[in-house]
Scaffold this active site. Structure first.
Site, PDB file in Angstrom:
ATOM      1  CG  ASP A   1      21.329 -35.234 -54.896  1.00 52.45           C
ATOM      2  OD1 ASP A   1      20.767 -35.043 -53.793  1.00 52.45           O
ATOM      3  OD2 ASP A   1      20.703 -35.421 -55.949  1.00 52.45           O
TER       4      ASP A   1
ATOM      5  N   GLY B   1      11.666 -33.498 -54.554  1.00 53.63           N
ATOM      6  CA  GLY B   1      10.461 -34.281 -54.306  1.00 53.63           C
ATOM      7  C   GLY B   1       9.875 -33.974 -52.936  1.00 53.63           C
TER       8      GLY B   1
ATOM      9  NE  ARG C   1      17.831 -34.623 -52.881  1.00 53.99           N
ATOM     10  CZ  ARG C   1      17.096 -34.963 -53.929  1.00 53.99           C
ATOM     11  NH1 ARG C   1      15.805 -34.694 -53.974  1.00 53.99           N
ATOM     12  NH2 ARG C   1      17.660 -35.562 -54.975  1.00 53.99           N
TER      13      ARG C   1
ATOM     14  CE1 TYR D   1      10.824 -40.845 -56.831  1.00 55.48           C
ATOM     15  CE2 TYR D   1      11.974 -41.393 -58.859  1.00 55.48           C
ATOM     16  CZ  TYR D   1      11.586 -40.463 -57.912  1.00 55.48           C
ATOM     17  OH  TYR D   1      11.968 -39.152 -58.055  1.00 55.48           O
TER      18      TYR D   1
ATOM     19  CD  GLU E   1      12.230 -35.823 -63.158  1.00 51.14           C
ATOM     20  OE1 GLU E   1      12.314 -35.824 -61.920  1.00 51.14           O
ATOM     21  OE2 GLU E   1      12.897 -35.061 -63.889  1.00 51.14           O
TER      22      GLU E   1
ATOM     23  CB  SER F   1      13.511 -38.871 -61.404  1.00 47.05           C
ATOM     24  OG  SER F   1      12.626 -38.088 -60.643  1.00 47.05           O
TER      25      SER F   1
ATOM     26  CG  ASN G   1      17.682 -32.520 -57.308  1.00 46.53           C
ATOM     27  OD1 ASN G   1      17.418 -33.079 -58.344  1.00 46.53           O
ATOM     28  ND2 ASN G   1      18.645 -32.945 -56.486  1.00 46.53           N
TER      29      ASN G   1
ATOM     30  CD  GLU H   1      21.372 -34.376 -60.110  1.00 44.42           C
ATOM     31  OE1 GLU H   1      20.198 -33.993 -60.248  1.00 44.42           O
ATOM     32  OE2 GLU H   1      21.883 -35.304 -60.760  1.00 44.42           O
TER      33      GLU H   1
END
Length: 321
Positions: A252, A271, A250, A211, A17, A145, A267, A265
């Site tokens: 999800d 990002g 964050r 992305y 990443e 990612s 994070n 999950e």
């Protein structure tokens, strides 16, 4: 300004990443400089400890993604160096990076997660146990990612999905596929932000969908009922706290057709490019990008205060001797 200390923005590194981390780091660095902070960029490599010393860094803003930066490794090194840093600590990062550990912890606390199991390379050809129907999601245990992730819709695709995930580690997670909507909720200093809905092509939010400009549609705030929004925020905050996280995270989710949420999950270093999900949610909450960066920086400042208190306590005890 929250601090006059020199802040090293740690980015890049050797993980898969790396490019995303560089984008995050450059955006954070630019925001800190706009606000007048003494901030410097630092691309992580094996000499990072010496370079932090040579650059006279007094605080570290972690903008690393993936193994080495998000799994407690760099956090442990900074603890040894006595440098305060942003985000979660060693234990929280290590647990959150391991999707199986996270799932087990959340299941223990009755937080809804998709049914799943772990497979090693030796087990890669074994059929799925009874009760596991297709489609399933296969993902690496310790990667972000959405790298190495795939949706397997029939048994003949299982081997290829396993091999893709095994490129990123010795173990993989096989989960039931939750049909429905994809949402995410950021948490900043124990404050949950508005939910964001992700509408990806073919319903699969993989690396390309994440992305590639224009590939996915983001709805901020998510068009969901007030009660569902509150439920997602409550769950996100509980996940954040159960793992002992700090700073920004964050979480999800998948929301099934019956409106039931499932945690996918968490994070611990989300990002932070100008188009990332966390800044998107912060904007809905009327928090500017610079304000978000400063809010995350607060976690390092809080660590600095704890370190200073510990030093004073040690000094007092030494004087008594």
């Amino acid at each position: 300004m929250l601090t006059t200390k020199r802040i090293a923005v740690l980015m890049g590194g050797p993980s898969a990443e790396r490019e995303i981390s560089l984008r995050t780091g450059r955006a954070v660095l630019a925001a800190l400089l706009r606000k007048g902070y003494d901030a410097i960029p630092l691309d992580m490599d094996r000499s990072v400890g010496m370079r932090l010393r040579d650059l006279h860094a007094q605080m570290v803003f972690i903008a690393l993604h993936g193994p080495g930066g998000e799994d407690g490794t760099i956090q442990g090194m900074l603890e040894i160096l006595g440098l305060p840093y942003t985000g979660s600590g060693v234990q929280a990062c290590a647990m959150a990076m391991d999707k199986a550990v996270t799932k087990a912890l959340l299941e223990y606390h009755d937080i809804p997660v998709p049914k799943g199991l772990v497979r090693t390379r030796l087990e890669r050809k074994a059929p799925l146990p009874r009760g596991f129907g297709f489609p399933v999601v296969i993902k690496p245990l310790n990667q972000g990612s959405t790298l190495g992730i795939s949706i397997v819709r029939q048994s003949r695709e299982l081997g290829a999905g396993m091999e893709l995930a095994f490129k990123y580690g010795p173990s993989v997670l096989v989960e039931e596929y939750i049909k429905g909507r994809e949402l995410t909720v950021g948490v900043v200093n124990d404050r949950p932000l508005p939910a964001v809905e992700i509408q990806a092509p073919n319903g699969f939010y993989d690396y390309a969908a994440k992305y590639t400009a224009g590939a996915s549609v983001y709805l901020a705030p998510a068009p969901i009922s007030h009660s569902t929004a509150k439920l997602l925020q409550s769950l996100a905050l509980e996940v954040h706290r159960r793992l002992g996280c700090r700073g920004a995270t964050r979480v999800d989710f998948r929301l099934d057709p019956r409106g039931r949420p499932f945690v996918l999950e968490i994070n611990t270093v989300p990002g932070m490019t100008q188009t990332s999900l966390l800044p998107m949610a912060a904007k809905v909450a009327r928090l500017s990008y610079e304000g978000l960066v400063e809010a995350i920086l607060q976690s390092a400042i809080d660590r600095a205060a704890v370190l200073e208190k510990e030093k004073k306590q040690v000094s007092r005890e030494q004087k008594k001797k």
